[in-house]
Design a protein around this motif. Structure first.
Motif, PDB file in Angstrom:
ATOM      1  N   MET A   1     -17.894  22.966  16.721  1.00 20.80           N
ATOM      2  CA  MET A   1     -16.911  22.019  17.189  1.00 20.80           C
ATOM      3  C   MET A   1     -17.614  20.686  17.449  1.00 20.80           C
ATOM      4  SD  MET A   1     -14.566  22.210  20.701  1.00 20.80           S
ATOM      5  CE  MET A   1     -13.843  23.741  20.272  1.00 20.80           C
ATOM      6  N   SER A   2     -17.040  19.611  16.927  1.00 16.35           N
ATOM      7  CA  SER A   2     -17.641  18.294  17.141  1.00 16.35           C
ATOM      8  C   SER A   2     -17.447  17.866  18.583  1.00 16.35           C
ATOM      9  CB  SER A   2     -17.009  17.256  16.211  1.00 16.35           C
ATOM     10  OG  SER A   2     -15.710  16.904  16.670  1.00 16.35           O
ATOM     11  N   GLU A   3     -18.245  16.881  19.022  1.00 16.61           N
ATOM     12  CA  GLU A   3     -18.126  16.388  20.398  1.00 16.61           C
ATOM     13  C   GLU A   3     -16.729  15.826  20.639  1.00 16.61           C
ATOM     14  OE1 GLU A   3     -20.086  13.146  23.398  1.00 16.61           O
ATOM     15  OE2 GLU A   3     -21.340  14.022  21.861  1.00 16.61           O
ATOM     16  N   GLU A   4     -16.173  15.135  19.634  1.00 15.90           N
ATOM     17  CA  GLU A   4     -14.831  14.564  19.782  1.00 15.90           C
ATOM     18  C   GLU A   4     -13.784  15.664  19.959  1.00 15.90           C
ATOM     19  OE1 GLU A   4     -11.726  12.135  17.007  1.00 15.90           O
ATOM     20  OE2 GLU A   4     -13.814  11.443  17.008  1.00 15.90           O
ATOM     21  N   GLN A   5     -13.883  16.740  19.183  1.00 17.21           N
ATOM     22  CA  GLN A   5     -12.952  17.856  19.315  1.00 17.21           C
ATOM     23  C   GLN A   5     -13.098  18.524  20.678  1.00 17.21           C
ATOM     24  OE1 GLN A   5     -14.320  19.992  15.898  1.00 17.21           O
ATOM     25  NE2 GLN A   5     -12.492  19.480  14.703  1.00 17.21           N
ATOM     26  N   GLN A   6     -14.338  18.679  21.144  1.00 13.56           N
ATOM     27  CA  GLN A   6     -14.585  19.308  22.432  1.00 13.56           C
ATOM     28  C   GLN A   6     -14.000  18.461  23.552  1.00 13.56           C
ATOM     29  OE1 GLN A   6     -18.664  20.302  23.154  1.00 13.56           O
ATOM     30  NE2 GLN A   6     -18.210  21.293  25.086  1.00 13.56           N
ATOM     31  N   GLN A   7     -14.134  17.129  23.474  1.00  9.41           N
ATOM     32  CA  GLN A   7     -13.599  16.249  24.501  1.00  9.41           C
ATOM     33  C   GLN A   7     -12.090  16.388  24.608  1.00  9.41           C
ATOM     34  OE1 GLN A   7     -14.857  12.212  23.877  1.00  9.41           O
ATOM     35  NE2 GLN A   7     -16.981  12.668  24.386  1.00  9.41           N
ATOM     36  N   LYS A   8     -11.414  16.629  23.488  1.00  8.02           N
ATOM     37  CA  LYS A   8      -9.960  16.773  23.505  1.00  8.02           C
ATOM     38  C   LYS A   8      -9.525  18.028  24.249  1.00  8.02           C
ATOM     39  CE  LYS A   8      -9.104  14.115  19.341  1.00  8.02           C
ATOM     40  NZ  LYS A   8      -8.630  14.144  17.969  1.00  8.02           N
ATOM     41  N   THR A   9     -10.384  19.052  24.320  1.00  8.34           N
ATOM     42  CA  THR A   9     -10.020  20.293  24.993  1.00  8.34           C
ATOM     43  C   THR A   9     -10.428  20.301  26.461  1.00  8.34           C
ATOM     44  OG1 THR A   9     -12.076  21.408  24.386  1.00  8.34           O
ATOM     45  CG2 THR A   9     -10.230  21.609  22.846  1.00  8.34           C
TER      46      THR A   9
ATOM     47  N   PRO B   1      -9.978  15.633  31.869  1.00  6.49           N
ATOM     48  CA  PRO B   1     -10.689  14.541  32.518  1.00  6.49           C
ATOM     49  C   PRO B   1     -11.025  14.874  33.972  1.00  6.49           C
ATOM     50  CG  PRO B   1      -8.795  13.720  31.304  1.00  6.49           C
ATOM     51  CD  PRO B   1      -8.709  15.221  31.303  1.00  6.49           C
ATOM     52  N   GLY B   2     -12.200  14.407  34.400  1.00  9.90           N
ATOM     53  CA  GLY B   2     -12.610  14.557  35.792  1.00  9.90           C
ATOM     54  C   GLY B   2     -13.526  15.724  36.066  1.00  9.90           C
ATOM     55  N   GLY B   3     -13.399  16.811  35.325  1.00 14.11           N
ATOM     56  CA  GLY B   3     -14.244  17.979  35.562  1.00 14.11           C
ATOM     57  C   GLY B   3     -15.559  17.882  34.802  1.00 14.11           C
ATOM     58  N   TRP B   4     -16.564  18.564  35.314  1.00 14.85           N
ATOM     59  CA  TRP B   4     -17.856  18.634  34.631  1.00 14.85           C
ATOM     60  C   TRP B   4     -17.887  19.867  33.741  1.00 14.85           C
ATOM     61  CZ3 TRP B   4     -21.629  14.993  34.565  1.00 14.85           C
ATOM     62  CH2 TRP B   4     -21.546  13.976  35.507  1.00 14.85           C
TER      63      TRP B   4
ATOM     64  N   ILE C   1     -15.639  13.799  31.533  1.00 16.65           N
ATOM     65  CA  ILE C   1     -14.807  12.829  30.842  1.00 16.65           C
ATOM     66  C   ILE C   1     -14.132  11.950  31.896  1.00 16.65           C
ATOM     67  CG2 ILE C   1     -12.937  12.494  29.182  1.00 16.65           C
ATOM     68  CD1 ILE C   1     -15.419  14.139  28.140  1.00 16.65           C
ATOM     69  N   VAL C   2     -14.434  10.680  31.852  1.00 17.77           N
ATOM     70  CA  VAL C   2     -13.834   9.687  32.751  1.00 17.77           C
ATOM     71  C   VAL C   2     -13.429   8.524  31.847  1.00 17.77           C
ATOM     72  CG1 VAL C   2     -15.015  10.387  34.875  1.00 17.77           C
ATOM     73  CG2 VAL C   2     -16.162   8.842  33.324  1.00 17.77           C
ATOM     74  N   ASN C   3     -13.462   7.323  32.336  1.00 16.15           N
ATOM     75  CA  ASN C   3     -13.246   6.164  31.468  1.00 16.15           C
ATOM     76  C   ASN C   3     -14.532   5.963  30.688  1.00 16.15           C
ATOM     77  OD1 ASN C   3     -12.331   3.893  30.244  1.00 16.15           O
ATOM     78  ND2 ASN C   3     -12.470   2.580  32.032  1.00 16.15           N
ATOM     79  N   GLY C   4     -14.739   6.805  29.699  1.00 16.76           N
ATOM     80  CA  GLY C   4     -16.005   6.975  29.012  1.00 16.76           C
ATOM     81  C   GLY C   4     -16.463   8.386  29.310  1.00 16.76           C
TER      82      GLY C   4
END
Length: 97
Positions: free
Chosen positions: A1-9, A12-15, A57-60
């Motif tokens: 899974m690419s980083e972009e795909q992982q970010q979508k799942t 926001p806010g959690g580590w 995931i935050v504003n960045g």
């Protein structure tokens, strides 16, 4: 899974753990953190390895990395670095652990 795909799942806010801390992208962030710390503190740390990492995931994206380093005297120390990345990078913290 690419980083972009992982970010979508990820919410926001959690580590979330970084599954592959040996990824070139993660290595670049770790190198940046050590380089910035050295520049800001007139230090001479050398990155030995990335022990573990997580991101938020935050504003960045915040990257929290535990780094094994060695100083100019050969002393090994571990640090926790947090790097915020959006269009540019900023070292938010770098503390010995």
């Amino acid at each position: 899974m690419s980083e972009e795909q992982q970010q979508k799942t990820e919410q926001p806010g959690g580590w979330f753990p970084i599954p592959n801390v040996n990824d070139l992208h993660v290595k670049e962030i770790a190198d940046f953190a050590v380089s910035e710390y050295n520049r800001e503190h007139q230090a001479h740390l050398k990155l030995e390895r990335i022990i573990e990492g997580e991101k938020q995931i935050v504003n960045g994206v915040n990257y929290g990395l535990t780094l094994a380093t060695k100083d100019e005297k050969g002393t090994n120390k571990n640090y926790k670095a947090v790097v915020w990345r959006q269009t540019l990078e900023k070292l938010s913290s770098f503390t010995e652990v």
